[in-house]
Design a protein around this motif. Structure first.
Motif, PDB file in Angstrom:
ATOM      1  N   ARG A 143       0.843  -1.197   0.000  1.00  0.00           N
ATOM      2  CA  ARG A 143       0.000   0.000   0.000  1.00  0.00           C
ATOM      3  C   ARG A 143       0.883   1.253   0.000  1.00  0.00           C
ATOM      4  O   ARG A 143       1.213   1.798   1.058  1.00  0.00           O
ATOM      5  N   PRO A 144       1.284   1.730  -1.162  1.00  0.00           N
ATOM      6  CA  PRO A 144       2.094   2.949  -1.216  1.00  0.00           C
ATOM      7  C   PRO A 144       1.241   4.202  -1.033  1.00  0.00           C
ATOM      8  O   PRO A 144       0.053   4.212  -1.362  1.00  0.00           O
ATOM      9  N   CYS A 145       1.870   5.251  -0.497  1.00  0.00           N
ATOM     10  CA  CYS A 145       1.228   6.567  -0.517  1.00  0.00           C
ATOM     11  C   CYS A 145       1.621   7.229  -1.836  1.00  0.00           C
ATOM     12  O   CYS A 145       1.945   6.530  -2.795  1.00  0.00           O
ATOM     13  N   ASN A 205       2.390  -1.145   4.414  1.00  0.00           N
ATOM     14  CA  ASN A 205       2.357   0.244   3.971  1.00  0.00           C
ATOM     15  C   ASN A 205       3.730   0.629   3.442  1.00  0.00           C
ATOM     16  O   ASN A 205       4.757   0.201   3.986  1.00  0.00           O
ATOM     17  N   LEU A 206       3.760   1.470   2.416  1.00  0.00           N
ATOM     18  CA  LEU A 206       5.022   1.954   1.869  1.00  0.00           C
ATOM     19  C   LEU A 206       5.035   3.478   1.884  1.00  0.00           C
ATOM     20  O   LEU A 206       4.126   4.130   1.362  1.00  0.00           O
ATOM     21  N   ALA A 207       6.080   4.051   2.488  1.00  0.00           N
ATOM     22  CA  ALA A 207       6.246   5.500   2.553  1.00  0.00           C
ATOM     23  C   ALA A 207       7.695   5.808   2.878  1.00  0.00           C
ATOM     24  O   ALA A 207       8.428   4.953   3.381  1.00  0.00           O
ATOM     25  N   ASP A 208       8.120   7.020   2.578  1.00  0.00           N
ATOM     26  CA  ASP A 208       9.437   7.465   3.013  1.00  0.00           C
ATOM     27  C   ASP A 208       9.451   7.562   4.533  1.00  0.00           C
ATOM     28  O   ASP A 208       8.399   7.552   5.183  1.00  0.00           O
ATOM     29  N   ASP A 209      10.642   7.742   5.098  1.00  0.00           N
ATOM     30  CA  ASP A 209      10.769   7.750   6.555  1.00  0.00           C
ATOM     31  C   ASP A 209      10.217   9.013   7.212  1.00  0.00           C
ATOM     32  O   ASP A 209       9.720   8.961   8.337  1.00  0.00           O
ATOM     33  N   TYR A 265      -1.786  13.461   6.139  1.00  0.00           N
ATOM     34  CA  TYR A 265      -1.878  12.067   5.685  1.00  0.00           C
ATOM     35  C   TYR A 265      -0.535  11.404   5.968  1.00  0.00           C
ATOM     36  O   TYR A 265       0.330  11.309   5.107  1.00  0.00           O
ATOM     37  N   ARG A 266      -0.392  10.966   7.230  1.00  0.00           N
ATOM     38  CA  ARG A 266       0.866  10.359   7.670  1.00  0.00           C
ATOM     39  C   ARG A 266       0.744   8.838   7.637  1.00  0.00           C
ATOM     40  O   ARG A 266      -0.216   8.276   8.137  1.00  0.00           O
ATOM     41  N   VAL A 267       1.741   8.200   7.030  1.00  0.00           N
ATOM     42  CA  VAL A 267       1.727   6.757   6.832  1.00  0.00           C
ATOM     43  C   VAL A 267       2.955   6.130   7.497  1.00  0.00           C
ATOM     44  O   VAL A 267       4.088   6.551   7.244  1.00  0.00           O
ATOM     45  N   SER A 268       2.733   5.133   8.323  1.00  0.00           N
ATOM     46  CA  SER A 268       3.834   4.422   8.972  1.00  0.00           C
ATOM     47  C   SER A 268       4.439   3.392   8.024  1.00  0.00           C
ATOM     48  O   SER A 268       3.723   2.631   7.377  1.00  0.00           O
ATOM     49  N   ASN A 269       5.769   3.365   7.975  1.00  0.00           N
ATOM     50  CA  ASN A 269       6.465   2.343   7.182  1.00  0.00           C
ATOM     51  C   ASN A 269       7.253   1.393   8.084  1.00  0.00           C
ATOM     52  O   ASN A 269       8.127   0.659   7.613  1.00  0.00           O
ATOM     53  N   GLN A 270       6.952   1.402   9.375  1.00  0.00           N
ATOM     54  CA  GLN A 270       7.733   0.630  10.335  1.00  0.00           C
ATOM     55  C   GLN A 270       7.645  -0.879  10.093  1.00  0.00           C
ATOM     56  O   GLN A 270       8.616  -1.609  10.253  1.00  0.00           O
ATOM     57  N   LYS A 271       6.471  -1.356   9.702  1.00  0.00           N
ATOM     58  CA  LYS A 271       6.288  -2.798   9.520  1.00  0.00           C
ATOM     59  C   LYS A 271       7.186  -3.340   8.413  1.00  0.00           C
ATOM     60  O   LYS A 271       7.843  -4.383   8.582  1.00  0.00           O
TER      61      LYS A 271
END
Length: 299
Positions: A143-145, A205-209, A265-271
């Motif tokens: 799931r990319p942003c 989820n996919l996002a930059d850091d 719209y903040r997305v976690s990429n930790q997983k």
């Protein structure tokens, strides 16, 4: 060397991914949904990028989304289950779960898409997850942003044009934080997934850091373009009134535009980082955006 089938390989993500994975044997499949069609998979890995993106001009028919994003994915995944391929990567979207985000978006949120684009992607996700995987197969729902990269202006185009023309940015009164995803980080993640057999199937989820505000984004664009950072903090009440007028007489500056430019719209990429075993992605959000903006200037 692995044999990889990529659908939608002529698109922005597909073109970059083929180049990034060029040490492998790549097979392209440009395909559309047709009832009862037979699909052949003779590769080790399937990366399913083909689909219908969100139509900003709103001229698409609802059924177009369900055929391209759900029915086609179902056909391809059914074929994968019966094939000798071991990995299936489905490119979904954060919009399959949330059009608005309170806090930070994580993977276990209850899906609540509001558009035909998001709903069709969510239906594809649900179908994939409803199937029991044969032993030895792995499946990844990504799931990319908002994805950006060289020569792909997308939603950055409006901000770039404002800065390049020396116009002031009028929405500085709005403070927000949102996530972006550089094409370099996206390709890096996909490569790690298909190479590391210890990464478990799942939704990621996919996002930059880093999270960036729109005001910070304007600053980045101004710096790369060597333009003075011109911002105006017009009161929100005035901006919202202008937006309502824009709704009525069909101006570019309307309520929907304001929301997209100023929403959180903040997305976690930790997983996904934990699964790969890294603390940070190769490109920071700023580095990725600078590379993208430089490509606009060079073009």
């Amino acid at each position: 060397m692995k044999k990889i089938l990529i659908t939608g390989s002529t698109g922005f993500v597909g073109t970059n991914l083929k180049e990034y994975l060029n040490e492998n044997e790549i097979e392209s499949l440009n395909i559309r949904y047709v009832t009862g069609q037979k699909i052949e998979i003779e590769t080790d890995i399937v990366i399913h990028l083909a689909g219908k993106a969100h139509d900003l001009k709103k001229v698409s028919k609802p059924n177009d989304y369900y055929e391209a994003n759900f029915e086609l994915t179902k056909q391809l995944f059914d074929t994968f289950l019966c094939s000798s391929a071991s990995v299936f990567v489905f490119m979904s979207t954060v919009k399959a779960v949330a059009d608005k985000v309170e806090g930070i978006l994580v993977e276990d949120i209850t899906p609540n898409p509001e558009t035909h684009y998001g709903i069709s992607k969510q239906q594809a996700e649900a179908y994939i997850l409803s199937n029991k995987l044969p032993e030895g197969k792995r499946v990844f729902i990504l799931r990319p942003c908002m994805i950006h990269g060289p020569n792909n202006k997308g939603n950055l185009n409006l901000l770039y044009e404002v800065v390049q023309k020396g116009l002031p940015w009028p929405l500085a009164a709005f403070e927000n934080k949102r996530s972006f995803l550089s094409i370099e980080n996206l390709c890096f993640i996909i490569k790690k997934i298909i190479e590391n057999q210890h990464i478990e199937s799942g939704v990621y989820n996919l996002a930059d850091d880093q999270f960036l505000s729109t005001n910070e984004l304007v600053q980045i664009i101004s710096s790369v373009c060597n333009k003075k950072n011109r911002t105006l903090s017009i009161p929100k009440t005035i901006i919202n009134s202008i937006a309502k007028a824009g709704d009525l007489i069909k101006l570019p500056l309307n309520s929907e535009t304001i929301q997209k430019l100023t929403e959180n719209y903040r997305v976690s990429n930790q997983k996904i980082k934990s699964a790969i075993g890294i603390e940070r992605l190769p490109y920071t959000a700023t580095q990725g955006l600078e590379k993208t903006i430089k490509s606009f200037i060079n073009k």
